[in-house]
Design a protein around this motif. Sequence first.
Motif, PDB file in Angstrom:
ATOM      1  N   VAL A 144       0.853  -1.196   0.000  1.00  0.00           N
ATOM      2  CA  VAL A 144       0.000   0.000   0.000  1.00  0.00           C
ATOM      3  C   VAL A 144       0.888   1.244   0.000  1.00  0.00           C
ATOM      4  O   VAL A 144       0.661   2.178  -0.777  1.00  0.00           O
ATOM      5  N   ALA A 145       1.917   1.262   0.837  1.00  0.00           N
ATOM      6  CA  ALA A 145       2.836   2.405   0.901  1.00  0.00           C
ATOM      7  C   ALA A 145       3.533   2.626  -0.435  1.00  0.00           C
ATOM      8  O   ALA A 145       3.709   3.772  -0.872  1.00  0.00           O
ATOM      9  N   TYR A 146       3.893   1.541  -1.105  1.00  0.00           N
ATOM     10  CA  TYR A 146       4.518   1.633  -2.426  1.00  0.00           C
ATOM     11  C   TYR A 146       3.598   2.352  -3.406  1.00  0.00           C
ATOM     12  O   TYR A 146       4.016   3.261  -4.122  1.00  0.00           O
ATOM     13  N   HIS A 147       2.329   1.961  -3.441  1.00  0.00           N
ATOM     14  CA  HIS A 147       1.375   2.586  -4.347  1.00  0.00           C
ATOM     15  C   HIS A 147       1.125   4.047  -3.974  1.00  0.00           C
ATOM     16  O   HIS A 147       1.019   4.908  -4.847  1.00  0.00           O
ATOM     17  N   LEU A 148       1.059   4.346  -2.676  1.00  0.00           N
ATOM     18  CA  LEU A 148       0.861   5.733  -2.238  1.00  0.00           C
ATOM     19  C   LEU A 148       2.040   6.613  -2.666  1.00  0.00           C
ATOM     20  O   LEU A 148       1.842   7.734  -3.134  1.00  0.00           O
ATOM     21  N   ARG A 149       3.250   6.099  -2.520  1.00  0.00           N
ATOM     22  CA  ARG A 149       4.428   6.859  -2.950  1.00  0.00           C
ATOM     23  C   ARG A 149       4.410   7.092  -4.460  1.00  0.00           C
ATOM     24  O   ARG A 149       4.740   8.185  -4.931  1.00  0.00           O
ATOM     25  N   ASN A 150       4.033   6.064  -5.227  1.00  0.00           N
ATOM     26  CA  ASN A 150       3.943   6.225  -6.679  1.00  0.00           C
ATOM     27  C   ASN A 150       2.935   7.297  -7.055  1.00  0.00           C
ATOM     28  O   ASN A 150       3.185   8.125  -7.932  1.00  0.00           O
ATOM     29  N   LEU A 151       1.784   7.281  -6.395  1.00  0.00           N
ATOM     30  CA  LEU A 151       0.758   8.282  -6.683  1.00  0.00           C
ATOM     31  C   LEU A 151       1.240   9.678  -6.304  1.00  0.00           C
ATOM     32  O   LEU A 151       0.956  10.653  -7.004  1.00  0.00           O
ATOM     33  N   GLN A 152       1.978   9.776  -5.222  1.00  0.00           N
ATOM     34  CA  GLN A 152       2.510  11.069  -4.804  1.00  0.00           C
ATOM     35  C   GLN A 152       3.563  11.568  -5.794  1.00  0.00           C
ATOM     36  O   GLN A 152       3.561  12.741  -6.166  1.00  0.00           O
ATOM     37  N   GLU A 153       4.423  10.689  -6.255  1.00  0.00           N
ATOM     38  CA  GLU A 153       5.469  11.070  -7.215  1.00  0.00           C
ATOM     39  C   GLU A 153       4.873  11.542  -8.537  1.00  0.00           C
ATOM     40  O   GLU A 153       5.444  12.400  -9.196  1.00  0.00           O
ATOM     41  N   ARG A 154       3.737  10.988  -8.914  1.00  0.00           N
ATOM     42  CA  ARG A 154       3.065  11.390 -10.152  1.00  0.00           C
ATOM     43  C   ARG A 154       2.238  12.660  -9.987  1.00  0.00           C
ATOM     44  O   ARG A 154       1.684  13.164 -10.953  1.00  0.00           O
ATOM     45  N   GLY A 155       2.120  13.142  -8.757  1.00  0.00           N
ATOM     46  CA  GLY A 155       1.364  14.362  -8.509  1.00  0.00           C
ATOM     47  C   GLY A 155      -0.125  14.147  -8.344  1.00  0.00           C
ATOM     48  O   GLY A 155      -0.897  15.104  -8.360  1.00  0.00           O
ATOM     49  N   VAL A 156      -0.538  12.896  -8.188  1.00  0.00           N
ATOM     50  CA  VAL A 156      -1.960  12.573  -8.033  1.00  0.00           C
ATOM     51  C   VAL A 156      -2.397  12.769  -6.585  1.00  0.00           C
ATOM     52  O   VAL A 156      -3.517  13.187  -6.313  1.00  0.00           O
ATOM     53  N   LEU A 157      -1.496  12.456  -5.643  1.00  0.00           N
ATOM     54  CA  LEU A 157      -1.764  12.618  -4.219  1.00  0.00           C
ATOM     55  C   LEU A 157      -0.810  13.645  -3.632  1.00  0.00           C
ATOM     56  O   LEU A 157       0.327  13.773  -4.083  1.00  0.00           O
ATOM     57  N   VAL A 158      -1.296  14.332  -2.609  1.00  0.00           N
ATOM     58  CA  VAL A 158      -0.471  15.269  -1.859  1.00  0.00           C
ATOM     59  C   VAL A 158      -0.435  14.778  -0.422  1.00  0.00           C
ATOM     60  O   VAL A 158      -1.473  14.437   0.152  1.00  0.00           O
ATOM     61  N   HIS A 159       0.749  14.713   0.148  1.00  0.00           N
ATOM     62  CA  HIS A 159       0.903  14.287   1.540  1.00  0.00           C
ATOM     63  C   HIS A 159       1.026  15.546   2.378  1.00  0.00           C
ATOM     64  O   HIS A 159       2.055  16.198   2.392  1.00  0.00           O
ATOM     65  N   GLY A 160      -0.052  15.882   3.084  1.00  0.00           N
ATOM     66  CA  GLY A 160      -0.108  17.147   3.783  1.00  0.00           C
ATOM     67  C   GLY A 160       0.272  17.099   5.243  1.00  0.00           C
ATOM     68  O   GLY A 160       0.041  18.063   5.961  1.00  0.00           O
ATOM     69  N   GLY A 161       0.824  16.025   5.730  1.00  0.00           N
ATOM     70  CA  GLY A 161       1.166  15.934   7.144  1.00  0.00           C
ATOM     71  C   GLY A 161       2.077  14.770   7.423  1.00  0.00           C
ATOM     72  O   GLY A 161       2.722  14.250   6.528  1.00  0.00           O
ATOM     73  N   ARG A 162       2.058  14.329   8.654  1.00  0.00           N
ATOM     74  CA  ARG A 162       2.967  13.260   9.057  1.00  0.00           C
ATOM     75  C   ARG A 162       2.347  11.874   8.959  1.00  0.00           C
ATOM     76  O   ARG A 162       3.041  10.904   8.750  1.00  0.00           O
ATOM     77  N   GLY A 163       1.056  11.753   9.142  1.00  0.00           N
ATOM     78  CA  GLY A 163       0.422  10.438   9.158  1.00  0.00           C
ATOM     79  C   GLY A 163      -0.088  10.019   7.791  1.00  0.00           C
ATOM     80  O   GLY A 163      -0.178  10.811   6.857  1.00  0.00           O
TER      81      GLY A 163
END
Length: 67
Positions: free
Chosen positions: A40-59
């Motif tokens: 799941v973390a792998y997919h979240l990082r991929n989505l973030q790198e592509r600009g689809v997701l933004v990680h707005g905090g620590r959790g």
Amino acid sequence: MTEREEQILACIRHSIAERGQGSTMVEIGAAVGLRSKGTVAYHLRNLQERGVLVHGGRGWRSYRPAR
């Protein structure tokens, strides 16, 4: 974007709409059929790198769709 990543993004959007916050990795995994938090973390990082997701905090719940 892969089908799995689309499912993860839909899960996060649904969680934000229903509860006002994103899903945990365990909740995302259960919703899309993944047992490994690492996957799941792998997919979240991929989505973030592509600009689809933004990680707005620590959790993990702080992931938000960019669009």
